[in-house]
Write an enzyme that holds these catalytic residues in place. Structure first.
Site, PDB file in Angstrom:
ATOM      1  N   HIS A 242       0.834  -1.202   0.000  1.00  0.00           N
ATOM      2  CA  HIS A 242       0.000   0.000   0.000  1.00  0.00           C
ATOM      3  C   HIS A 242       0.873   1.258   0.000  1.00  0.00           C
ATOM      4  CE1 HIS A 242      -2.996   2.692   2.324  1.00  0.00           C
ATOM      5  NE2 HIS A 242      -3.447   2.576   1.078  1.00  0.00           N
TER       6      HIS A 242
ATOM      7  N   HIS B  18      -1.218  10.691  -1.836  1.00  0.00           N
ATOM      8  CA  HIS B  18      -2.522  10.247  -1.352  1.00  0.00           C
ATOM      9  C   HIS B  18      -3.425  11.398  -0.929  1.00  0.00           C
ATOM     10  CE1 HIS B  18      -5.358   8.931   1.817  1.00  0.00           C
ATOM     11  NE2 HIS B  18      -5.547   7.919   1.004  1.00  0.00           N
TER      12      HIS B  18
END
Length: 220
Positions: free
Chosen positions: A6, A48
């Site tokens: 991730h 992100h």
């Protein structure tokens, strides 16, 4: 079960950087999940958060300004794909503003890369599935009442490239996982934290996990 790091493996380096992607490869991850946003200078950068630590929107900052705020370099989508052509990439599209740039980059790389495009914005997934030759999938943060209710808006198109569902670990449901698999979908899961949770994903027969802890997902 595939293991996707991730935002790369960022135990010792910043997330969503080439160093984090290199670390993921080093620890044996099968792939990398990353996030794409557009900077003020029009670059599809891998970051992100919608808002930088300075409190300014990423979309209102240039790449150089974001790097100065974060204190490290941030790659573009093109740079990351060029640097790591041999792993599986799960590219999350954050908003419609990102779509055209992502499609342009993916068209350049899709012939020689393994790529899955996902988004919480399911209409964007449908657009990518119609324009690109890569696998696509729906990101979920909820448990749908039924699989049919999830797919209702897209069943008419029947696009075979929409073939992944990425479930939040919090709402995992063995019945829905089985139904999705029987309907030709590959089930991925994001968010497992402990060794027990990673083992549970494997026991449920999921096809891949997207994890901050790729070492915990390994069998040995």
């Amino acid at each position: 079960m595939l293991i996707l790091a991730h935002r790369g493996y960022h135990a010792a380096v910043p997330e969503n950087t080439l160093a984090a992607f290199e670390a993921a490869v080093t620890v044996g991850a099968n792939g990398i999940e990353t996030d794409v946003r557009i900077s003020r200078d029009g670059l599809p950068i891998l970051i992100h958060d919608r808002v930088a630590p300075s409190g300014e929107a990423v979309a209102n900052l240039t790449r150089a300004e974001i790097e100065q705020i974060l204190g490290h370099e941030i790659p573009t989508l093109d740079e990351a794909l060029e640097s790591f052509p041999d792993i599986l990439w799960n590219i999350e599209i954050k908003s419609s503003a990102t779509l055209s740039s992502v499609i342009s980059v993916i068209k350049k790389h899709q012939a020689r890369h393994r790529i899955i495009i996902t988004s919480f914005c399911h209409d964007l997934v449908a657009v990518c599935a119609s324009l690109l030759k890569v696998n696509c999938g729906f990101l979920l943060a909820h448990r749908p009442r039924t699989l049919d209710s999830l797919l209702a808006d897209f069943n008419a198109n029947g696009n075979p490239r929409i073939n992944h569902i990425v479930w939040d670990y919090e709402v995992l449901d063995g019945v829905l996982l089985k139904q999705a698999a029987e309907n030709g979908f590959r089930n991925f899961v994001y968010g497992p934290v402990t060794k027990t949770e990673h083992d549970n994903c494997r026991e449920l027969g999921v096809d891949g996990v997207i994890t901050d802890y790729p070492l915990l997902a390994q069998t040995a």
